[in-house]
Design a protein around this motif. Sequence first.
Motif: not given
Length: 209
Positions: A85-89, A94-95, A191-197
């Motif tokens: 989730v940290w990677i995804g956020l 990011s700007k 979004s993929l990373m948060i989905g993985a979490g």
Amino acid sequence: MPMETYLIYLAAVAVFFATPPDTSQLLVISNSIRHGLRRSAYTIVGDLSANCLQMTAAAFGLAAIIATSATAFIWIKWLGVAYLVWIGLQLILSKDHSTEAEANASGGAFHLFKQGFVVSMANPFAVVFFGALFPQFIDPASPVLPQLFILGLTYIVVDGVILLLWGWTGIRAATALKRFSFNIVNKVCGSLMIGAGVLLATRDLQPQR
């Protein structure tokens, strides 16, 4: 190990991977989109390295320890969820003016290897899974270590090929996303990373890769 037993094992492993992408596969897809298939290979190596350690732990009987230690299981799993989730956020927040620079900075070999390793190790049930899978195909009348080596190597090869195929899928997705800004690509990958979490958090009782 009889050839027919090995072929049954190979078929069982192939069927096991005939599922929607899991956490490690989503990570490889995300890194392939952002960094290309060649650099995402470091993530694959990290994932497979963790699998090798998990197989070794299973071979030495640690599967039983983890299976009976609910506290250890929960801590490892939720640390992995938090990491994903940290990677995804980070990607989603990011700007626009810094996304490309951030992608280059996060595309180092060690960083990508670490992601694959940590995400795979965050699945403590994998040790239990290997501990339950391998004995089904081992002939106790023959030397055990060579059989474990063959079973483990086969799993690693099949897993590696599947991860490369998912990475290639990510490359195809990246081609379609090129018409959008790099910021949109980051949002998709985040979004993929948060989905993985979320996937890891909801599969606490199901053996995974």
